[in-house]
Design a protein around this motif. Structure first.
Motif, PDB file in Angstrom:
ATOM      1  N   LEU A 122      -6.088  -0.899  -2.329  1.00 41.52           N
ATOM      2  CA  LEU A 122      -7.065   0.016  -1.698  1.00 41.52           C
ATOM      3  C   LEU A 122      -6.402   0.126  -0.146  1.00 41.52           C
ATOM      4  O   LEU A 122      -6.441  -1.009   0.523  1.00 41.52           O
ATOM      5  CB  LEU A 122      -8.296  -0.543  -1.372  1.00 41.52           C
ATOM      6  N   ARG A 123      -5.924   1.143   0.273  1.00 38.32           N
ATOM      7  CA  ARG A 123      -5.175   1.439   1.340  1.00 38.32           C
ATOM      8  C   ARG A 123      -6.100   2.377   2.141  1.00 38.32           C
ATOM      9  O   ARG A 123      -6.276   3.676   1.910  1.00 38.32           O
ATOM     10  CB  ARG A 123      -4.025   2.186   1.006  1.00 38.32           C
ATOM     11  N   GLU A 124      -6.546   1.774   3.309  1.00 39.42           N
ATOM     12  CA  GLU A 124      -7.340   2.592   4.288  1.00 39.42           C
ATOM     13  C   GLU A 124      -6.450   3.127   5.640  1.00 39.42           C
ATOM     14  O   GLU A 124      -5.669   1.956   6.102  1.00 39.42           O
ATOM     15  CB  GLU A 124      -8.577   1.993   4.575  1.00 39.42           C
ATOM     16  N   ALA A 125      -6.382   4.081   5.871  1.00 37.02           N
ATOM     17  CA  ALA A 125      -5.663   4.665   7.196  1.00 37.02           C
ATOM     18  C   ALA A 125      -6.385   5.666   7.612  1.00 37.02           C
ATOM     19  O   ALA A 125      -6.963   6.830   7.044  1.00 37.02           O
ATOM     20  CB  ALA A 125      -4.316   4.750   6.747  1.00 37.02           C
ATOM     21  N   SER A 126      -6.683   5.729   8.998  1.00 36.54           N
ATOM     22  CA  SER A 126      -7.047   7.038   9.730  1.00 36.54           C
ATOM     23  C   SER A 126      -6.565   8.298   9.479  1.00 36.54           C
ATOM     24  O   SER A 126      -5.351   8.375   9.425  1.00 36.54           O
ATOM     25  CB  SER A 126      -7.140   6.602  11.054  1.00 36.54           C
ATOM     26  N   GLY A 127      -7.384   9.231   9.196  1.00 40.81           N
ATOM     27  CA  GLY A 127      -6.893  10.577   8.797  1.00 40.81           C
ATOM     28  C   GLY A 127      -6.175  10.851   7.249  1.00 40.81           C
ATOM     29  O   GLY A 127      -5.736  11.855   7.234  1.00 40.81           O
ATOM     30  N   THR A 128      -6.106   9.792   6.741  1.00 41.38           N
ATOM     31  CA  THR A 128      -5.490   9.990   5.431  1.00 41.38           C
ATOM     32  C   THR A 128      -6.423  10.647   4.360  1.00 41.38           C
ATOM     33  O   THR A 128      -7.568  10.533   4.226  1.00 41.38           O
ATOM     34  CB  THR A 128      -5.328   8.413   4.843  1.00 41.38           C
ATOM     35  N   LEU A 129      -5.930  11.650   3.655  1.00 38.91           N
ATOM     36  CA  LEU A 129      -6.666  12.297   2.546  1.00 38.91           C
ATOM     37  C   LEU A 129      -6.736  11.286   1.378  1.00 38.91           C
ATOM     38  O   LEU A 129      -5.594  10.748   1.110  1.00 38.91           O
ATOM     39  CB  LEU A 129      -5.810  13.617   2.286  1.00 38.91           C
ATOM     40  N   PRO A 130      -7.972  11.633   0.567  1.00 37.23           N
ATOM     41  CA  PRO A 130      -8.007  10.611  -0.574  1.00 37.23           C
ATOM     42  C   PRO A 130      -7.130  11.031  -1.867  1.00 37.23           C
ATOM     43  O   PRO A 130      -7.096  12.386  -1.838  1.00 37.23           O
ATOM     44  CB  PRO A 130      -9.578  10.885  -0.920  1.00 37.23           C
ATOM     45  N   LYS A 131      -6.548   9.871  -2.350  1.00 36.28           N
ATOM     46  CA  LYS A 131      -5.549  10.209  -3.298  1.00 36.28           C
ATOM     47  C   LYS A 131      -5.427   8.831  -4.084  1.00 36.28           C
ATOM     48  O   LYS A 131      -5.828   7.613  -3.559  1.00 36.28           O
ATOM     49  CB  LYS A 131      -4.388  10.343  -2.695  1.00 36.28           C
ATOM     50  N   VAL A 132      -5.389   9.021  -5.524  1.00 37.18           N
ATOM     51  CA  VAL A 132      -5.154   7.823  -6.417  1.00 37.18           C
ATOM     52  C   VAL A 132      -3.925   7.792  -6.809  1.00 37.18           C
ATOM     53  O   VAL A 132      -3.269   9.104  -7.477  1.00 37.18           O
ATOM     54  CB  VAL A 132      -6.482   7.680  -7.346  1.00 37.18           C
ATOM     55  N   TYR A 133      -2.933   6.816  -6.903  1.00 40.39           N
ATOM     56  CA  TYR A 133      -1.862   6.990  -7.850  1.00 40.39           C
ATOM     57  C   TYR A 133      -2.026   5.727  -8.795  1.00 40.39           C
ATOM     58  O   TYR A 133      -2.434   4.763  -8.636  1.00 40.39           O
ATOM     59  CB  TYR A 133      -0.650   6.240  -6.656  1.00 40.39           C
ATOM     60  N   ALA A 134      -1.225   6.030 -10.219  1.00 38.44           N
ATOM     61  CA  ALA A 134      -0.975   5.170 -11.081  1.00 38.44           C
ATOM     62  C   ALA A 134       0.420   4.753 -11.349  1.00 38.44           C
ATOM     63  O   ALA A 134       0.935   5.896 -11.521  1.00 38.44           O
ATOM     64  CB  ALA A 134      -1.851   5.830 -12.415  1.00 38.44           C
ATOM     65  N   ARG A 135       0.785   3.713 -11.496  1.00 35.72           N
ATOM     66  CA  ARG A 135       2.103   3.385 -11.492  1.00 35.72           C
ATOM     67  C   ARG A 135       2.398   2.804 -13.064  1.00 35.72           C
ATOM     68  O   ARG A 135       1.431   1.804 -13.243  1.00 35.72           O
ATOM     69  CB  ARG A 135       2.693   2.368 -10.686  1.00 35.72           C
ATOM     70  N   TYR A 136       3.090   3.175 -13.779  1.00 40.65           N
ATOM     71  CA  TYR A 136       3.219   2.674 -15.193  1.00 40.65           C
ATOM     72  C   TYR A 136       4.526   2.051 -15.584  1.00 40.65           C
ATOM     73  O   TYR A 136       5.292   1.955 -14.423  1.00 40.65           O
ATOM     74  CB  TYR A 136       3.171   3.995 -16.210  1.00 40.65           C
ATOM     75  N   LEU A 191       0.090   0.547 -17.973  1.00 34.70           N
ATOM     76  CA  LEU A 191      -0.481   0.679 -16.362  1.00 34.70           C
ATOM     77  C   LEU A 191      -0.055  -0.607 -15.892  1.00 34.70           C
ATOM     78  O   LEU A 191      -0.489  -1.585 -16.311  1.00 34.70           O
ATOM     79  CB  LEU A 191      -1.824   0.918 -16.158  1.00 34.70           C
ATOM     80  N   LYS A 192       0.884  -0.457 -14.736  1.00 41.38           N
ATOM     81  CA  LYS A 192       0.949  -1.835 -13.920  1.00 41.38           C
ATOM     82  C   LYS A 192       0.405  -1.701 -12.475  1.00 41.38           C
ATOM     83  O   LYS A 192       0.265  -2.846 -12.010  1.00 41.38           O
ATOM     84  CB  LYS A 192       2.737  -1.557 -13.743  1.00 41.38           C
ATOM     85  N   GLU A 193      -0.084  -0.769 -11.901  1.00 41.73           N
ATOM     86  CA  GLU A 193      -0.600  -0.738 -10.647  1.00 41.73           C
ATOM     87  C   GLU A 193      -1.549   0.662 -10.461  1.00 41.73           C
ATOM     88  O   GLU A 193      -1.325   1.626 -10.841  1.00 41.73           O
ATOM     89  CB  GLU A 193       0.338  -0.878  -9.475  1.00 41.73           C
ATOM     90  N   VAL A 194      -2.737   0.330  -9.778  1.00 38.32           N
ATOM     91  CA  VAL A 194      -3.432   1.484  -9.258  1.00 38.32           C
ATOM     92  C   VAL A 194      -3.674   1.355  -7.774  1.00 38.32           C
ATOM     93  O   VAL A 194      -4.107   0.429  -7.418  1.00 38.32           O
ATOM     94  CB  VAL A 194      -4.832   1.491  -9.968  1.00 38.32           C
ATOM     95  N   ARG A 195      -3.471   2.445  -7.183  1.00 36.89           N
ATOM     96  CA  ARG A 195      -3.579   2.800  -5.648  1.00 36.89           C
ATOM     97  C   ARG A 195      -4.402   3.762  -5.019  1.00 36.89           C
ATOM     98  O   ARG A 195      -4.057   4.739  -5.531  1.00 36.89           O
ATOM     99  CB  ARG A 195      -2.080   2.733  -5.005  1.00 36.89           C
ATOM    100  N   PHE A 196      -5.229   3.408  -4.480  1.00 35.73           N
ATOM    101  CA  PHE A 196      -6.292   4.391  -3.833  1.00 35.73           C
ATOM    102  C   PHE A 196      -5.912   4.569  -2.435  1.00 35.73           C
ATOM    103  O   PHE A 196      -5.822   3.383  -1.552  1.00 35.73           O
ATOM    104  CB  PHE A 196      -8.002   3.953  -3.920  1.00 35.73           C
ATOM    105  N   LEU A 197      -5.728   5.614  -1.888  1.00 37.45           N
ATOM    106  CA  LEU A 197      -5.627   5.728  -0.188  1.00 37.45           C
ATOM    107  C   LEU A 197      -6.601   6.668  -0.069  1.00 37.45           C
ATOM    108  O   LEU A 197      -7.203   7.698  -0.403  1.00 37.45           O
ATOM    109  CB  LEU A 197      -4.080   6.691  -0.326  1.00 37.45           C
ATOM    110  N   PHE A 198      -7.156   6.255   1.343  1.00 38.83           N
ATOM    111  CA  PHE A 198      -8.281   7.061   1.775  1.00 38.83           C
ATOM    112  C   PHE A 198      -8.547   6.908   3.325  1.00 38.83           C
ATOM    113  O   PHE A 198      -8.010   5.666   3.930  1.00 38.83           O
ATOM    114  CB  PHE A 198      -9.439   6.784   1.169  1.00 38.83           C
ATOM    115  N   CYS A 199      -9.367   7.642   4.099  1.00 33.07           N
ATOM    116  CA  CYS A 199      -9.754   7.009   5.354  1.00 33.07           C
ATOM    117  C   CYS A 199     -11.061   6.367   5.474  1.00 33.07           C
ATOM    118  O   CYS A 199     -11.984   6.624   4.624  1.00 33.07           O
ATOM    119  CB  CYS A 199      -9.824   8.456   5.935  1.00 33.07           C
ATOM    120  N   HIS A 200     -10.888   5.207   6.233  1.00 30.87           N
ATOM    121  CA  HIS A 200     -12.068   4.486   6.199  1.00 30.87           C
ATOM    122  C   HIS A 200     -13.217   5.016   6.945  1.00 30.87           C
ATOM    123  O   HIS A 200     -14.395   4.560   7.043  1.00 30.87           O
ATOM    124  CB  HIS A 200     -11.778   2.986   6.852  1.00 30.87           C
TER     125      HIS A 200
END
Length: 95
Positions: free
Chosen positions: A50-64, A11-20
């Protein structure tokens, strides 16, 4: 909980996208408030973004290794379900 967030070596990176502010991201925000310090403490050299953006649906990404990515939608999940989804992603090697 600490062994739960010991990431796999590939695992090289974990990214969370969500609305604040959005209700759909409330469980994701709660999960991150509770679990982020433990994840970072157990994996100090793996970026957790942690990526917060208005109107973004919550999602998690894992980069390997070798640029392979897996993602999982966190929309409509509870805090516990998010924990299980994230644990599955960070423990699994990308196939």
């Amino acid at each position: 909980m600490s062994a739960k967030y010991a990431f796999t070596k590939s695992l090289k990176e974990v990214r969370f996208l969500f609305c604040h502010t959005g209700e759909g991201s409330a469980a994701t925000r709660t999960f991150l408030t509770r679990a982020y310090p433990t994840m970072k403490k157990n994996n100090p050299f793996t970026p957790i973004l942690l990526r917060e953006a208005s109107g973004t649906l919550p999602k998690v990404y894992a980069r390997y290794d070798f640029g392979k990515e897996q993602s999982k939608s966190l929309e409509g999940m509870t805090d516990k379900q998010i924990e299980e989804a994230v644990t599955q992603l960070v423990k699994t090697d990308a196939a």
